[in-house]
Design a protein around this motif. Sequence first.
Motif, PDB file in Angstrom:
ATOM      1  N   GLY A   1      16.726  28.974  41.322  1.00 42.12           N
ATOM      2  CA  GLY A   1      15.775  29.733  40.512  1.00 42.12           C
ATOM      3  C   GLY A   1      16.384  30.424  39.304  1.00 42.12           C
ATOM      4  O   GLY A   1      15.713  31.230  38.644  1.00 42.12           O
ATOM      5  N   LYS A   2      17.662  30.118  39.006  1.00 38.24           N
ATOM      6  CA  LYS A   2      18.309  30.737  37.859  1.00 38.24           C
ATOM      7  C   LYS A   2      17.752  30.184  36.550  1.00 38.24           C
ATOM      8  O   LYS A   2      17.431  29.000  36.451  1.00 38.24           O
ATOM      9  CB  LYS A   2      19.824  30.508  37.900  1.00 38.24           C
ATOM     10  CG  LYS A   2      20.504  31.057  39.147  1.00 38.24           C
ATOM     11  CD  LYS A   2      20.401  32.574  39.219  1.00 38.24           C
ATOM     12  CE  LYS A   2      21.157  33.106  40.443  1.00 38.24           C
ATOM     13  NZ  LYS A   2      21.010  34.582  40.585  1.00 38.24           N
ATOM     14  N   LYS A   3      17.662  31.048  35.563  1.00 38.10           N
ATOM     15  CA  LYS A   3      17.197  30.641  34.232  1.00 38.10           C
ATOM     16  C   LYS A   3      18.422  30.261  33.405  1.00 38.10           C
ATOM     17  O   LYS A   3      19.288  31.101  33.161  1.00 38.10           O
ATOM     18  CB  LYS A   3      16.437  31.781  33.558  1.00 38.10           C
ATOM     19  CG  LYS A   3      15.261  32.308  34.383  1.00 38.10           C
ATOM     20  CD  LYS A   3      14.728  33.600  33.791  1.00 38.10           C
ATOM     21  CE  LYS A   3      13.654  34.208  34.682  1.00 38.10           C
ATOM     22  NZ  LYS A   3      13.194  35.519  34.175  1.00 38.10           N
ATOM     23  N   ILE A   4      18.467  29.010  32.954  1.00 36.19           N
ATOM     24  CA  ILE A   4      19.683  28.450  32.359  1.00 36.19           C
ATOM     25  C   ILE A   4      19.436  27.944  30.939  1.00 36.19           C
ATOM     26  O   ILE A   4      18.397  27.329  30.662  1.00 36.19           O
ATOM     27  CB  ILE A   4      20.220  27.287  33.229  1.00 36.19           C
ATOM     28  CG1 ILE A   4      20.524  27.787  34.648  1.00 36.19           C
ATOM     29  CG2 ILE A   4      21.463  26.655  32.609  1.00 36.19           C
ATOM     30  CD1 ILE A   4      20.879  26.685  35.624  1.00 36.19           C
ATOM     31  N   ALA A   5      20.430  28.193  30.076  1.00 34.99           N
ATOM     32  CA  ALA A   5      20.385  27.657  28.712  1.00 34.99           C
ATOM     33  C   ALA A   5      21.733  27.026  28.384  1.00 34.99           C
ATOM     34  O   ALA A   5      22.776  27.431  28.907  1.00 34.99           O
ATOM     35  CB  ALA A   5      20.071  28.761  27.702  1.00 34.99           C
ATOM     36  N   LEU A   6      21.704  26.028  27.513  1.00 36.21           N
ATOM     37  CA  LEU A   6      22.912  25.367  27.028  1.00 36.21           C
ATOM     38  C   LEU A   6      23.042  25.617  25.527  1.00 36.21           C
ATOM     39  O   LEU A   6      22.090  25.406  24.768  1.00 36.21           O
ATOM     40  CB  LEU A   6      22.840  23.856  27.285  1.00 36.21           C
ATOM     41  CG  LEU A   6      23.901  22.994  26.587  1.00 36.21           C
ATOM     42  CD1 LEU A   6      25.285  23.261  27.169  1.00 36.21           C
ATOM     43  CD2 LEU A   6      23.552  21.507  26.711  1.00 36.21           C
ATOM     44  N   VAL A   7      24.235  26.059  25.100  1.00 35.40           N
ATOM     45  CA  VAL A   7      24.527  26.205  23.670  1.00 35.40           C
ATOM     46  C   VAL A   7      25.870  25.539  23.386  1.00 35.40           C
ATOM     47  O   VAL A   7      26.662  25.277  24.298  1.00 35.40           O
ATOM     48  CB  VAL A   7      24.599  27.695  23.242  1.00 35.40           C
ATOM     49  CG1 VAL A   7      23.295  28.411  23.517  1.00 35.40           C
ATOM     50  CG2 VAL A   7      25.770  28.407  23.919  1.00 35.40           C
ATOM     51  N   SER A   8      26.127  25.266  22.110  1.00 35.48           N
ATOM     52  CA  SER A   8      27.469  24.856  21.696  1.00 35.48           C
ATOM     53  C   SER A   8      28.039  25.977  20.836  1.00 35.48           C
ATOM     54  O   SER A   8      27.351  26.952  20.532  1.00 35.48           O
ATOM     55  CB  SER A   8      27.427  23.529  20.928  1.00 35.48           C
ATOM     56  OG  SER A   8      26.611  23.631  19.791  1.00 35.48           O
ATOM     57  N   ASP A   9      29.290  25.853  20.433  1.00 34.73           N
ATOM     58  CA  ASP A   9      29.902  26.909  19.617  1.00 34.73           C
ATOM     59  C   ASP A   9      29.160  27.092  18.298  1.00 34.73           C
ATOM     60  O   ASP A   9      29.029  28.211  17.801  1.00 34.73           O
ATOM     61  CB  ASP A   9      31.364  26.574  19.324  1.00 34.73           C
ATOM     62  CG  ASP A   9      32.250  26.776  20.546  1.00 34.73           C
ATOM     63  OD1 ASP A   9      31.773  27.363  21.537  1.00 34.73           O
ATOM     64  OD2 ASP A   9      33.421  26.344  20.508  1.00 34.73           O
ATOM     65  N   ALA A  10      28.700  25.981  17.739  1.00 36.10           N
ATOM     66  CA  ALA A  10      27.986  26.042  16.463  1.00 36.10           C
ATOM     67  C   ALA A  10      27.108  24.809  16.322  1.00 36.10           C
ATOM     68  O   ALA A  10      27.540  23.703  16.632  1.00 36.10           O
ATOM     69  CB  ALA A  10      28.973  26.119  15.295  1.00 36.10           C
ATOM     70  N   GLY A  11      25.874  25.002  15.874  1.00 36.49           N
ATOM     71  CA  GLY A  11      24.975  23.871  15.668  1.00 36.49           C
ATOM     72  C   GLY A  11      24.247  23.449  16.922  1.00 36.49           C
ATOM     73  O   GLY A  11      24.004  24.255  17.828  1.00 36.49           O
TER      74      GLY A  11
END
Length: 247
Positions: free
Chosen positions: A77-87
């Motif tokens: 049930g965790k809310k998860i997001a993916l990002v990169s260092d830039a862009g």
Amino acid sequence: MFNNKIFIIGTPIGNLKDITLRALETLKEVEIILCEDTRVTSKLLNHFKIENKKLLSYHKFNEKEMISKIFNLFHEGKKIALVSDAGMPKISDPGFWLIEKCYEENIQLELIPGVSSFVSSYVLSPFNGHFTFLGFLKDKSSQRTKQLENLNEGIYIIYVSPHKLISTLIDIDKVFGNDVKIFLSKEITKLYEKHYFGSPKDIMQNLPSTIKGEYTLCFKFEKPKEIRIKKNKYEKFSKFKNQNSIK
């Protein structure tokens, strides 16, 4: 909204003001953020006063191995997001393996789009028309040259690390000579942003002695018109000759 999806979030490529309102809203709501470098993402979060987030390293060396852990957290049930260092994630950055597995597991994704270096560089360039994004070329000059030799006429965009910039320009010049024009962007949206336009030799002459920063390189390869005209004439002659020989 936030419990049944994994969010793919675009982040600024330099100027932190380029982040979107949706990106900020989502980063505030999620509990876990998958990031290439936790130090880089921490700076972004601190700048916008986003606190109490669990940051997990998710980079090219562990992205496959992390999938099962990410899915376990998601099913808890965790809310998860993916990002990169830039862009944008996945554009020469981690993200593909997670996205592919999400479709296999019927896990819904939501994209919060942001800026991208290669799109920004193309928009600033004096080129117009369809283009192909190649990402990073091969490391070795011999392999890189072979890549370039296999390209057709057109507009291409690549990312270049500073320590390979000169050797890449030399290879482009060696393969295309006077038939290529280059638009080179340094540090887009950052303090030391700079752009160069011309032949590979022109650009190498104008570069500083010490090369630092991040570079995006657009190049347009086009054969001289007279070569194309001669080729078309020979093709027509060849067809005419073949038709006569059949008769």
